[in-house]
Design a protein around this motif. Structure first.
Motif, mmCIF file in Angstrom:
data_model
loop_
_atom_site.group_PDB
_atom_site.id
_atom_site.type_symbol
_atom_site.label_atom_id
_atom_site.label_comp_id
_atom_site.label_asym_id
_atom_site.label_seq_id
_atom_site.Cartn_x
_atom_site.Cartn_y
_atom_site.Cartn_z
ATOM 1 N N TYR A 1 0.835 -1.198 0.000
ATOM 2 C CA TYR A 1 0.000 0.000 0.000
ATOM 3 C C TYR A 1 0.871 1.250 0.000
ATOM 4 O O TYR A 1 2.054 1.212 0.339
ATOM 5 N N ARG A 2 0.256 2.355 -0.401
ATOM 6 C CA ARG A 2 0.904 3.666 -0.340
ATOM 7 C C ARG A 2 0.010 4.572 0.482
ATOM 8 O O ARG A 2 -1.192 4.651 0.239
ATOM 9 N N TYR A 3 0.582 5.246 1.436
ATOM 10 C CA TYR A 3 -0.194 6.125 2.296
ATOM 11 C C TYR A 3 -0.357 7.490 1.627
ATOM 12 O O TYR A 3 0.612 8.127 1.244
ATOM 13 N N GLU A 4 -1.617 7.900 1.456
ATOM 14 C CA GLU A 4 -1.970 9.194 0.870
ATOM 15 C C GLU A 4 -1.324 9.403 -0.490
ATOM 16 O O GLU A 4 -0.692 10.421 -0.766
ATOM 17 N N PHE A 5 -1.508 8.430 -1.356
ATOM 18 C CA PHE A 5 -1.024 8.502 -2.740
ATOM 19 C C PHE A 5 -1.896 9.488 -3.527
ATOM 20 O O PHE A 5 -3.121 9.461 -3.419
ATOM 21 N N PRO A 6 -1.320 10.384 -4.321
ATOM 22 C CA PRO A 6 -2.112 11.418 -5.014
ATOM 23 C C PRO A 6 -2.887 10.870 -6.215
ATOM 24 O O PRO A 6 -2.345 10.148 -7.048
ATOM 25 N N LEU A 7 -4.159 11.235 -6.306
ATOM 26 C CA LEU A 7 -5.009 10.929 -7.454
ATOM 27 C C LEU A 7 -5.592 12.225 -7.988
ATOM 28 O O LEU A 7 -6.133 13.028 -7.226
#
Length: 282
Positions: A187-193
């Motif tokens: 997982y990636r924490y607070e990945f930008p979309l």
């Protein structure tokens, strides 16, 4: 846009999973049909079509009896049961044939799949080539190492530490992060979309879902939004607006976004999060 071959699970794995599900269905079907045939009435039915479109049924209990015995209308239910038995016998035979075919194909696939080409290399050669498809471990490692820019918004509120050493904002985020780690889910924490605010506009915003997760087996990515203050009216309103924007941009619950919620009176529990992980990410 079509995904690259290396972004897909190994072909043999994809096919095997489909065939395994089909195998389970066939085994269940065989059991059902065998039970139905065992409990069906004896004999078979000859059906005669008359000009007035009325069907007549003749029951045959002797293999040498072609004509059979006429069945009056009050035995229509019995006639239908015998017709059903005939179909069940045909379906059972086909199911067994299909099961044998699948099992034979799976054995051949394990030996002949293109995925075995990389496995057959010695360790030295494996380090010198780029395989057509990546193993689950290779893909997960590459995915996890992809750099990204985390949001600095409310950074001062990140005071809790996860088992991965990340600073997060809430106990619930700690629970989710630690359970993702213990279940070996990258997982990636607070990945930008990047999200478009309105259809056919150039007005964009950047969302940072709490977690951006990878189902290693299917290579499917999921945004995970956890809404922790749903008893706060203003917070709940913003959450609904956010989910609406997600939906407008092709993010739908269960397809590519996971949504969990809690309030003061109803807080998340570890077993609940584990069920979500098992359903979507394993």
């Amino acid at each position: 846009m079509a995904r690259k071959l290396e972004d897909l699970p190994p072909l043999s794995q994809q096919i095997s999973e489909l065939l395994s599900r089909r195998t389970d269905d066939l085994i269940n079907l065989i059991k059902i049909k065998e039970h139905a045939i065992k409990n069906a009435p004896t004999g078979s039915v000859r059906i005669v079509h008359r000009r007035n479109k009325v069907l007549q049924f003749y029951r045959k209990t002797d293999p040498g009896d072609y004509q059979g015995t006429y069945m009056p209308r009050e035995e229509d239910g019995l006639a239908r049961s015998l017709v059903q038995k005939d179909y069940d016998q045909r379906a059972l035979e086909k199911a067994k044939d299909e099961l044998r075919l699948i099992q034979s194909f799976q054995t051949t696939l394990q030996k002949k799949s293109t995925d075995t080409a990389f496995a057959a290399l010695d360790d030295t050669r494996k380090t010198l080539v780029t395989p057509a498809t990546l193993t689950d471990a290779q893909y997960a490692e590459r995915w996890q190492k992809q750099p990204y820019r985390k949001t600095k918004k409310y950074e001062e509120n990140q005071k809790l530490t996860t088992d991965n050493g990340e600073l997060v904002r809430s106990k619930s985020e700690v629970i989710i992060a630690n359970l993702l780690k213990s279940n070996n889910v990258p997982y990636r924490y607070e990945f930008p979309l990047v999200i478009e605010r309105e259809e056919s506009s150039e007005d964009f915003c950047e969302f940072h879902p709490d977690f951006y997760c990878l189902n290693v087996r299917t290579r499917q990515e999921y945004a995970w939004e956890h809404f922790g203050k749903m008893d706060d009216e203003e917070y709940a309103k913003r959450a609904i607006e956010k989910l609406s924007l997600y939906s407008a941009n092709g993010y739908f619950p269960g397809k590519n976004i996971i949504i969990t919620m809690e309030s003061i009176s109803s807080q998340i529990k570890s077993d609940e999060i584990n069920r979500v992980i098992k359903e979507y990410l394993k």
